[in-house]
Design a protein around this motif. Structure first.
Motif, PDB file in Angstrom:
ATOM      1  N   LYS A  80      -2.525   8.141   4.649  1.00  0.00           N
ATOM      2  CA  LYS A  80      -2.103   6.738   4.735  1.00  0.00           C
ATOM      3  C   LYS A  80      -3.156   5.884   5.446  1.00  0.00           C
ATOM      4  O   LYS A  80      -3.363   4.725   5.081  1.00  0.00           O
ATOM      5  CB  LYS A  80      -0.741   6.640   5.435  1.00  0.00           C
ATOM      6  N   ALA A  81      -3.827   6.452   6.448  1.00  0.00           N
ATOM      7  CA  ALA A  81      -4.876   5.683   7.135  1.00  0.00           C
ATOM      8  C   ALA A  81      -6.007   5.343   6.153  1.00  0.00           C
ATOM      9  O   ALA A  81      -6.510   4.212   6.125  1.00  0.00           O
ATOM     10  CB  ALA A  81      -5.419   6.472   8.326  1.00  0.00           C
ATOM     11  N   MET A  82      -6.393   6.303   5.350  1.00  0.00           N
ATOM     12  CA  MET A  82      -7.429   6.053   4.343  1.00  0.00           C
ATOM     13  C   MET A  82      -6.968   4.975   3.362  1.00  0.00           C
ATOM     14  O   MET A  82      -7.710   4.055   3.032  1.00  0.00           O
ATOM     15  CB  MET A  82      -7.740   7.338   3.561  1.00  0.00           C
ATOM     16  N   ASP A  83      -5.733   5.124   2.899  1.00  0.00           N
ATOM     17  CA  ASP A  83      -5.163   4.152   1.953  1.00  0.00           C
ATOM     18  C   ASP A  83      -5.257   2.739   2.554  1.00  0.00           C
ATOM     19  O   ASP A  83      -5.784   1.802   1.934  1.00  0.00           O
ATOM     20  CB  ASP A  83      -3.710   4.574   1.665  1.00  0.00           C
ATOM     21  N   LEU A  84      -4.761   2.589   3.792  1.00  0.00           N
ATOM     22  CA  LEU A  84      -4.714   1.249   4.398  1.00  0.00           C
ATOM     23  C   LEU A  84      -6.111   0.703   4.680  1.00  0.00           C
ATOM     24  O   LEU A  84      -6.398  -0.466   4.420  1.00  0.00           O
ATOM     25  CB  LEU A  84      -3.889   1.285   5.687  1.00  0.00           C
ATOM     26  N   CYS A  85      -6.988   1.552   5.233  1.00  0.00           N
ATOM     27  CA  CYS A  85      -8.323   1.056   5.619  1.00  0.00           C
ATOM     28  C   CYS A  85      -9.226   0.848   4.401  1.00  0.00           C
ATOM     29  O   CYS A  85     -10.093  -0.024   4.410  1.00  0.00           O
ATOM     30  CB  CYS A  85      -9.003   2.028   6.591  1.00  0.00           C
ATOM     31  N   LEU A  86      -9.030   1.640   3.352  1.00  0.00           N
ATOM     32  CA  LEU A  86      -9.906   1.512   2.181  1.00  0.00           C
ATOM     33  C   LEU A  86      -9.445   0.414   1.222  1.00  0.00           C
ATOM     34  O   LEU A  86     -10.277  -0.228   0.578  1.00  0.00           O
ATOM     35  CB  LEU A  86      -9.995   2.845   1.423  1.00  0.00           C
ATOM     36  N   THR A  87      -8.128   0.226   1.120  1.00  0.00           N
ATOM     37  CA  THR A  87      -7.654  -0.803   0.176  1.00  0.00           C
ATOM     38  C   THR A  87      -7.354  -2.125   0.876  1.00  0.00           C
ATOM     39  O   THR A  87      -7.295  -3.160   0.225  1.00  0.00           O
ATOM     40  CB  THR A  87      -6.354  -0.360  -0.550  1.00  0.00           C
ATOM     41  N   GLY A  88      -7.123  -2.088   2.183  1.00  0.00           N
ATOM     42  CA  GLY A  88      -6.777  -3.311   2.911  1.00  0.00           C
ATOM     43  C   GLY A  88      -5.351  -3.758   2.669  1.00  0.00           C
ATOM     44  O   GLY A  88      -4.941  -4.835   3.097  1.00  0.00           O
ATOM     45  N   ARG A  89      -4.544  -2.924   2.003  1.00  0.00           N
ATOM     46  CA  ARG A  89      -3.166  -3.352   1.709  1.00  0.00           C
ATOM     47  C   ARG A  89      -2.323  -3.380   2.982  1.00  0.00           C
ATOM     48  O   ARG A  89      -2.668  -2.731   3.968  1.00  0.00           O
ATOM     49  CB  ARG A  89      -2.532  -2.435   0.655  1.00  0.00           C
TER      50      ARG A  89
END
Ligand code: CO8
Length: 257
Positions: free
Chosen positions: A154-163
């Motif tokens: 989830k950290a990767m998801d949030l930091c990489l997509t900015g969602r």
């Protein structure tokens, strides 16, 4: 003392700090940082304060570091000033601090909430690390504290997509301790802070210190540190009182000794 970007209210042994830059959705500029450091230093020294609640407005806890203030910086400026390192003092505050988050907690705002000991969120809260959309990355712990809180995926998801992540998702991911109705947010956070402030402040300080250690070291070292602190509490009067009160079926009276 009055502050330009912060409001301070005290209720009993609880200090409530409200970020107050409504025109910029509480974006964290150098004045906010300087004032937070000053105020937390004073609250640290004040024996009348047992816990702190940090909050923002209904629309925004804080929408990030102040983009307009840092926009024109060059690498050399950021590096030589060790930009944002002053926020370590906020993370190092020794009394319990609860973030009461409503609305946007983005970038540095999310990172500031994560510097607190736990987060109580209104249903309207939105968390995210949108720095990638600005051509940068989180600069005050987002890649580290968020990953420890919610795990790599989830950290990767949030930091990489900015969602952005809503309060419900943040709670199930482990970032948020409780989600409450917007109207209940401050009361719920203050009630939790009052409860904490009513306990032995020595034991409270040690809980904060040893849980925080779990982020810094191996499990075996953390367990050892916890056990040693636990042992040391048997040197306090509050331990004698707390356990005697339990046995005698009465409420304990802690003296912070
Ligand atoms: N910095 C400066 N000003 C801001 C910021 C910000 N982060 N966020 C909002 N504002 C200002 C807007 O510019 C606007 O000002 P003006 O009226 O003068 O144009 C005012 O606040 C209101 O904002 P909006 O009109 O944009 O309000 P909306 O409701 O339309 O949108 C959003 C709300 C979605 C939150 C939007 O404002 C937004 O996307 N803001 C930026 C979010 C962001 O990218 N944050 C990350 C910043 S980078 C960062 O935090 C790096 C972290 C490094 C560590 C920091 C440690 C403190």
């Amino acid at each position: 003392m009055t502050y330009e970007t912060l409001l301070l209210e005290t209720r009993g042994r609880v200090a409530i700090i409200t970020l107050n830059r409504p025109q910029a959705l509480n974006a964290l500029n150098s004045t906010v940082l300087a004032e937070m450091r000053q105020l937390l230093g004073e609250l640290q020294a004040d024996d009348g304060i047992g816990a702190v609640v940090l909050t923002g407005s209904e629309k925004a806890f804080a929408a990030g570091a102040d983009i307009k203030e840092m926009q024109s910086l060059e690498f050399v400026d950021a590096y030589r000033a060790d930009l944002f390192s002053g926020w370590d003092d906020v993370a190092g505050f020794r009394k319990p601090m609860i973030a009461a988050v409503s609305g946007f907690a983005l970038g540095g705002g999310c990172e500031l909430a994560m510097m607190c000991d736990f987060i109580i969120a209104a249903k309207t809260a939105k968390f995210g690390q949108p720095e990638i959309t600005l051509g940068v990355i989180p600069g005050m712990g987002g890649t580290q504290r968020l990953t420890r809180a919610v795990g790599k995926a989830k950290a990767m998801d949030l930091c990489l997509t900015g969602r952005l992540m809503d309060a419900h998702e943040a709670e199930s991911a482990g970032l948020v301790a409780r989600v409450v109705d917007q109207e209940r947010l401050l009361d719920e956070a203050v009630a939790a802070a009052e409860k904490i402030a009513s306990f032995s402040q020595t034991a409270v300080g040690m809980v904060k210190e040893t849980v925080s250690r779990a982020f810094e070291q191996t499990l075996s070292e953390g367990l050892r540190f916890e056990r040693r602190l636990f042992h040391s509490l048997f040197a306090t009067q509050d331990q004698k009182e707390g356990m005697a009160a339990f046995t005698e079926k009465r409420k304990p009276v802690f003296k912070n000794r």
